[in-house]
Design a protein around this motif. Structure first.
Motif, PDB file in Angstrom:
ATOM      1  N   MET A  80     -20.527  -6.226  19.734  1.00 19.17           N
ATOM      2  CA  MET A  80     -21.838  -7.022  19.225  1.00 19.17           C
ATOM      3  C   MET A  80     -23.074  -6.418  20.088  1.00 19.17           C
ATOM      4  O   MET A  80     -23.759  -5.951  19.387  1.00 19.17           O
ATOM      5  N   VAL A  81     -22.855  -6.532  21.244  1.00 21.45           N
ATOM      6  CA  VAL A  81     -24.048  -6.114  22.069  1.00 21.45           C
ATOM      7  C   VAL A  81     -24.626  -4.624  21.973  1.00 21.45           C
ATOM      8  O   VAL A  81     -25.585  -4.065  22.223  1.00 21.45           O
ATOM      9  N   ASN A  82     -23.588  -3.845  21.999  1.00 25.98           N
ATOM     10  CA  ASN A  82     -23.717  -2.224  21.820  1.00 25.98           C
ATOM     11  C   ASN A  82     -23.918  -1.635  20.494  1.00 25.98           C
ATOM     12  O   ASN A  82     -24.334  -0.636  20.464  1.00 25.98           O
ATOM     13  N   SER A  83     -23.509  -2.415  19.481  1.00 27.03           N
ATOM     14  CA  SER A  83     -23.719  -1.679  18.333  1.00 27.03           C
ATOM     15  C   SER A  83     -24.011  -2.759  17.223  1.00 27.03           C
ATOM     16  O   SER A  83     -24.295  -2.260  15.877  1.00 27.03           O
ATOM     17  N   ASN A  84     -23.970  -3.916  17.511  1.00 26.49           N
ATOM     18  CA  ASN A  84     -24.299  -5.117  16.536  1.00 26.49           C
ATOM     19  C   ASN A  84     -23.179  -4.972  15.246  1.00 26.49           C
ATOM     20  O   ASN A  84     -23.572  -5.091  14.116  1.00 26.49           O
ATOM     21  N   GLY A  85     -22.067  -4.510  15.890  1.00 26.56           N
ATOM     22  CA  GLY A  85     -20.865  -4.255  14.980  1.00 26.56           C
ATOM     23  C   GLY A  85     -20.015  -5.311  14.423  1.00 26.56           C
ATOM     24  O   GLY A  85     -18.959  -4.864  13.799  1.00 26.56           O
ATOM     25  N   ILE A  86     -20.314  -6.390  14.737  1.00 27.73           N
ATOM     26  CA  ILE A  86     -19.397  -7.356  14.145  1.00 27.73           C
ATOM     27  C   ILE A  86     -20.357  -8.159  13.158  1.00 27.73           C
ATOM     28  O   ILE A  86     -21.600  -8.923  13.643  1.00 27.73           O
ATOM     29  N   SER A  87     -19.655  -8.648  12.048  1.00 24.72           N
ATOM     30  CA  SER A  87     -20.241  -9.556  11.055  1.00 24.72           C
ATOM     31  C   SER A  87     -19.433 -10.449  10.428  1.00 24.72           C
ATOM     32  O   SER A  87     -17.752 -10.383  10.633  1.00 24.72           O
ATOM     33  N   SER A  88     -19.621 -11.384   9.580  1.00 21.88           N
ATOM     34  CA  SER A  88     -18.802 -12.270   9.175  1.00 21.88           C
ATOM     35  C   SER A  88     -17.847 -11.543   8.005  1.00 21.88           C
ATOM     36  O   SER A  88     -16.572 -12.201   7.684  1.00 21.88           O
ATOM     37  N   SER A  89     -18.304 -10.361   7.773  1.00 19.19           N
ATOM     38  CA  SER A  89     -17.279  -9.561   6.833  1.00 19.19           C
ATOM     39  C   SER A  89     -16.155  -8.696   7.603  1.00 19.19           C
ATOM     40  O   SER A  89     -15.368  -8.388   6.705  1.00 19.19           O
ATOM     41  N   ASN A  90     -16.322  -8.607   8.862  1.00 23.75           N
ATOM     42  CA  ASN A  90     -15.302  -7.909   9.455  1.00 23.75           C
ATOM     43  C   ASN A  90     -14.520  -8.545  10.700  1.00 23.75           C
ATOM     44  O   ASN A  90     -13.715  -7.961  11.271  1.00 23.75           O
ATOM     45  N   VAL A  91     -15.033  -9.827  11.057  1.00 22.73           N
ATOM     46  CA  VAL A  91     -14.430 -10.455  12.188  1.00 22.73           C
ATOM     47  C   VAL A  91     -13.228 -10.997  11.937  1.00 22.73           C
ATOM     48  O   VAL A  91     -12.933 -11.368  10.427  1.00 22.73           O
ATOM     49  N   GLY A  92     -12.323 -11.064  12.891  1.00 17.36           N
ATOM     50  CA  GLY A  92     -11.126 -11.575  12.703  1.00 17.36           C
ATOM     51  C   GLY A  92     -10.781 -13.092  12.977  1.00 17.36           C
ATOM     52  O   GLY A  92     -11.938 -13.731  13.083  1.00 17.36           O
ATOM     53  N   ASP A  93      -9.717 -13.543  13.184  1.00 15.06           N
ATOM     54  CA  ASP A  93      -9.396 -14.930  13.312  1.00 15.06           C
ATOM     55  C   ASP A  93      -9.625 -15.997  12.312  1.00 15.06           C
ATOM     56  O   ASP A  93     -10.090 -15.474  11.068  1.00 15.06           O
ATOM     57  N   TRP A  94      -9.262 -17.245  12.399  1.00 11.34           N
ATOM     58  CA  TRP A  94      -9.562 -18.182  11.672  1.00 11.34           C
ATOM     59  C   TRP A  94      -8.583 -18.154  10.529  1.00 11.34           C
ATOM     60  O   TRP A  94      -8.923 -18.668   9.381  1.00 11.34           O
ATOM     61  N   ASP A  95      -7.634 -17.176  10.381  1.00  7.68           N
ATOM     62  CA  ASP A  95      -6.603 -17.323   9.307  1.00  7.68           C
ATOM     63  C   ASP A  95      -5.192 -18.390   9.669  1.00  7.68           C
ATOM     64  O   ASP A  95      -5.183 -19.047  10.628  1.00  7.68           O
ATOM     65  N   ILE A  96      -4.182 -18.033   8.846  1.00  3.02           N
ATOM     66  CA  ILE A  96      -3.320 -19.112   9.074  1.00  3.02           C
ATOM     67  C   ILE A  96      -2.450 -18.902  10.551  1.00  3.02           C
ATOM     68  O   ILE A  96      -2.342 -19.796  11.099  1.00  3.02           O
ATOM     69  N   PRO A 567     -19.180 -15.070  14.343  1.00  4.86           N
ATOM     70  CA  PRO A 567     -19.175 -15.622  12.883  1.00  4.86           C
ATOM     71  C   PRO A 567     -17.898 -15.995  12.464  1.00  4.86           C
ATOM     72  O   PRO A 567     -16.677 -15.599  12.840  1.00  4.86           O
ATOM     73  N   ILE A 568     -17.879 -16.986  11.488  1.00  3.26           N
ATOM     74  CA  ILE A 568     -16.245 -17.086  10.782  1.00  3.26           C
ATOM     75  C   ILE A 568     -16.357 -16.557   9.700  1.00  3.26           C
ATOM     76  O   ILE A 568     -17.274 -15.738   8.891  1.00  3.26           O
ATOM     77  N   PRO A 569     -15.283 -15.675   9.509  1.00  2.00           N
ATOM     78  CA  PRO A 569     -15.024 -14.696   8.209  1.00  2.00           C
ATOM     79  C   PRO A 569     -15.355 -15.193   7.074  1.00  2.00           C
ATOM     80  O   PRO A 569     -15.250 -16.404   6.519  1.00  2.00           O
ATOM     81  N   ASN A 570     -16.072 -14.521   6.280  1.00  2.00           N
ATOM     82  CA  ASN A 570     -16.696 -14.665   5.115  1.00  2.00           C
ATOM     83  C   ASN A 570     -15.422 -15.302   4.086  1.00  2.00           C
ATOM     84  O   ASN A 570     -15.823 -16.160   3.227  1.00  2.00           O
ATOM     85  N   GLN A 571     -14.242 -14.737   4.085  1.00  2.00           N
ATOM     86  CA  GLN A 571     -13.241 -15.131   3.236  1.00  2.00           C
ATOM     87  C   GLN A 571     -12.816 -16.577   3.459  1.00  2.00           C
ATOM     88  O   GLN A 571     -12.389 -17.150   2.663  1.00  2.00           O
ATOM     89  N   GLN A 572     -13.173 -17.031   4.585  1.00  2.00           N
ATOM     90  CA  GLN A 572     -12.819 -18.470   4.948  1.00  2.00           C
ATOM     91  C   GLN A 572     -13.807 -19.488   4.308  1.00  2.00           C
ATOM     92  O   GLN A 572     -13.502 -20.403   4.054  1.00  2.00           O
TER      93      GLN A 572
END
Length: 586
Positions: A80-96, A567-572
């Motif tokens: 996140m801090v080095n490239s702002n490379g995390i978004s709700s479209s590519n973040v993990g977790d919050w799945d089953i 962020p929470i993943p968009n798919q969730q």
């Protein structure tokens, strides 16, 4: 009768060891139900054993925080801090898989029916406390990550309306966490045994850790509107620490830097009085860790952390000498807090004298020149291969309890010199550092001591977030060693050059005065490759020939307010439109 017993044993074994298709996720298609299984203390123990591996993981790095320069390991905060490379479209977790732990916890709590069990109240409360310990730990990690989440205190099935409910308020979730942890700290048995099992003091330590975090978060994140309730949690943290301190069962281990160092590379910690709880790794048990990776494999420690260590006389460290020039690598280690040279790879550090002979370790300048040795297994027999390091690791230790106590007391304005002497100053006494006296800056003294004592134990990023210091401490470029200019320099303390920093491979003039043998032997790092492009490091001075090492990947390092959360993943959100993104991510 014998056949029936064997059938029950087989079914119970199946219930315990099968994965996602087991009775945790749907009712078993047999005549044996959860009501039949949860009958005795042994049943509860066997079932709860699975949570140790799933939810408690010792940490041995500070990757993602300002204690680290650069990391080649994937890390959400670093990205996140080095490239702002995390978004709700590519973040993990919050799945089953992320919520399976909670379902299993709640399954046990849902299916405990004392009227159908052969168990005493004390044993019942003990195992309920253990499972609530895990639920409190699970949910507070969620709070730290997302601010507010849906709170479930029972198993939710596919057709349950609550499955798609919105997030509950931070206040509700945190109060539920504290309720679970207070139950755990009250009813889990105090017996320490080998200190590898959850005990009452580990529960008190987790309660204190969570309460301090929540109190400071509410105090310094004023946008939450929860500042007025901060002292409630500070006082709970103080109370939990006081109970541990008053028990008279714990003390800091040994005296001197050697004993401090040993805490993080011992074969066994089960009898160590500083340890409230640890994880044991043993070759005979087929369980190992990867603590050998701390040394120059994936990350380096930062100039910022290096400078936080005081001089041995208690004065602040200065990188510059009286004549205005910067200290050499070897001079950085002279007259410092003894914990410095058992955390950072010092000049002359040797990985394995029995293997490398007199060849000392050469720090990785591509990571900044400051390598971590805290947690590195000292004996060759303790590090055999990947997941084959056999050192025990602390989960809760008494030094952290003392630091929590001192900080919470300082934050509430109730800290006295006696409190300092019975907490923070005991930690400094161990390594022979001068004691801290009450002053207007005592809170900063406590924060610095926490950074040093708990360095590389996974606390630093949480501390930055709870103190709301992201912009101040994470918004600047991480730096490593100061380079006086192109050429070779000594990092082993023997007076001979070991490493050279050069513009490129075609210009060896800065080391031209060295003999061919030495030129061939020393490690060379180039700021530009054969095509004239920057490599991973550069020097920050205007002439480009000297300065602190900085990193190409960090040129655009920036902090944004939303980085306090993930962020929470968009798919969730598509699956549950009632959910809302954490602050700043909507």
């Amino acid at each position: 009768m014998k056949k029936n017993v064997l059938s029950i044993i087989g079914i119970v074994s199946l219930l315990i060891f099968v994965s996602c298709e087991d009775f945790l996720d749907r009712n078993p298609k047999t005549s044996i139900t959860a009501n039949d299984y949860f009958k005795t203390a042994s049943d509860l123990e066997i079932y709860s054993n699975r949570f140790y591996q799933e939810l408690i993981t010792p940490l041995f790095d500070d990757v993602g925080s300002d204690n680290v320069t650069i990391s080649t390991n994937a890390n959400t905060m670093y990205t996140m801090v080095n490239s702002n490379g995390i978004s709700s479209s590519n973040v993990g977790d919050w799945d089953i898989s992320d919520w399976t732990h909670l379902r299993r916890i709640n399954y046990m709590l849902d299916n405990i029916h004392p009227e159908n069990m052969s168990i005493g109240q004390e044993d019942l409360n003990h195992y309920v406390g253990i499972v609530k310990f895990f639920r409190g730990d699970y949910y507070y990690k969620k709070v730290k990550k997302y601010n507010s989440v849906p709170f479930y205190n029972k198993v939710v099935n596919d057709m349950d309306e609550d499955l798609y409910k919105p997030s509950d308020s931070r206040e509700l979730v945190v109060d539920s966490v504290i309720s679970d942890l207070e139950f755990a700290a009250t009813y889990i048995k105090p017996a320490l045994g080998q200190r590898t099992r959850i005990n009452q003091y580990a529960a008190l330590a987790l309660l204190a850790r969570v309460c301090l975090h929540e109190a400071t978060y509410r105090k310094y994140h004023t946008s939450l509107g929860l500042t007025a309730s901060a002292n409630t949690y500070f006082n709970k943290a103080i109370s939990a620490c006081q109970k541990i301190m008053d028990a008279g069962l714990f003390e800091l281990y040994g005296s001197g830097a050697g004993d401090y160092e040993a805490l993080f590379c011992m074969p066994k910690l089960r009898d160590n009085k500083e340890i409230l709880m640890s994880v044991e790794y043993d070759q005979t048990l087929g369980r190992g860790n990867n603590t050998h990776i701390v040394l120059g494999m994936y990350w380096g420690l930062s100039r910022s952390l290096m400078e936080a260590y005081q001089m041995a006389d208690g004065s602040d460290f200065s990188y510059t000498k009286p004549d205005g020039t910067y200290k050499t690598y070897v001079e950085l280690f002279e007259g410092r807090d003894p914990r410095f040279s058992v955390t950072f790879a010092y000049p002359g550090f040797n990985i394995s004298p029995e293997i490398t002979g007199n060849s000392p370790y050469i720090p990785k300048t591509t990571f900044g020149g400051f390598d971590q040795i805290k947690f590195y297994p000292k004996e060759t027999s303790q590090r055999i291969g990947w997941n084959m390091n056999y050192t025990s690791l602390p989960l809760f230790r008494y030094a952290e309890v003392l630091l929590i106590y001192a900080e919470a007391k300082a934050e509430t304005g109730t800290l006295s010199q006696a409190d300092l002497d019975n907490s923070l100053n005991l930690i400094r006494d161990r390594v022979g550092m001068p004691r801290i006296n009450m002053s207007a800056n005592v809170l900063e003294d406590i924060r610095r001591e926490r950074r040093i004592e708990l360095a590389c134990e996974g606390f630093r990023l949480d501390d930055i977030k709870r103190w709301a210091k992201g912009e101040e401490w994470m918004g600047t470029k991480p730096q490593g060693l100061y380079i006086h200019g192109y050429g070779a320099f000594d990092v082993t303390g023997d007076g001979e050059p070991d490493v050279a920093i050069l513009h490129d491979a075609d210009d060896l003039s800065p080391i031209g005065h060295l003999s061919p043998d030495i030129q061939a032997k020393i490690e060379k790092e180039y700021l530009y490759d054969a095509n004239g492009n920057r490599t991973s490091i550069y020097l920050n001075q205007a002439d480009g020939k000297s300065g602190f090492m900085e990193f190409v990947t960090s040129e655009n390092r920036k902090w944004a307010e939303r980085f306090y959360y993930v962020p929470i993943p968009n798919q969730q959100l598509l699956l549950n439109p009632n959910l809302k993104q954490p602050p700043g991510w909507d």
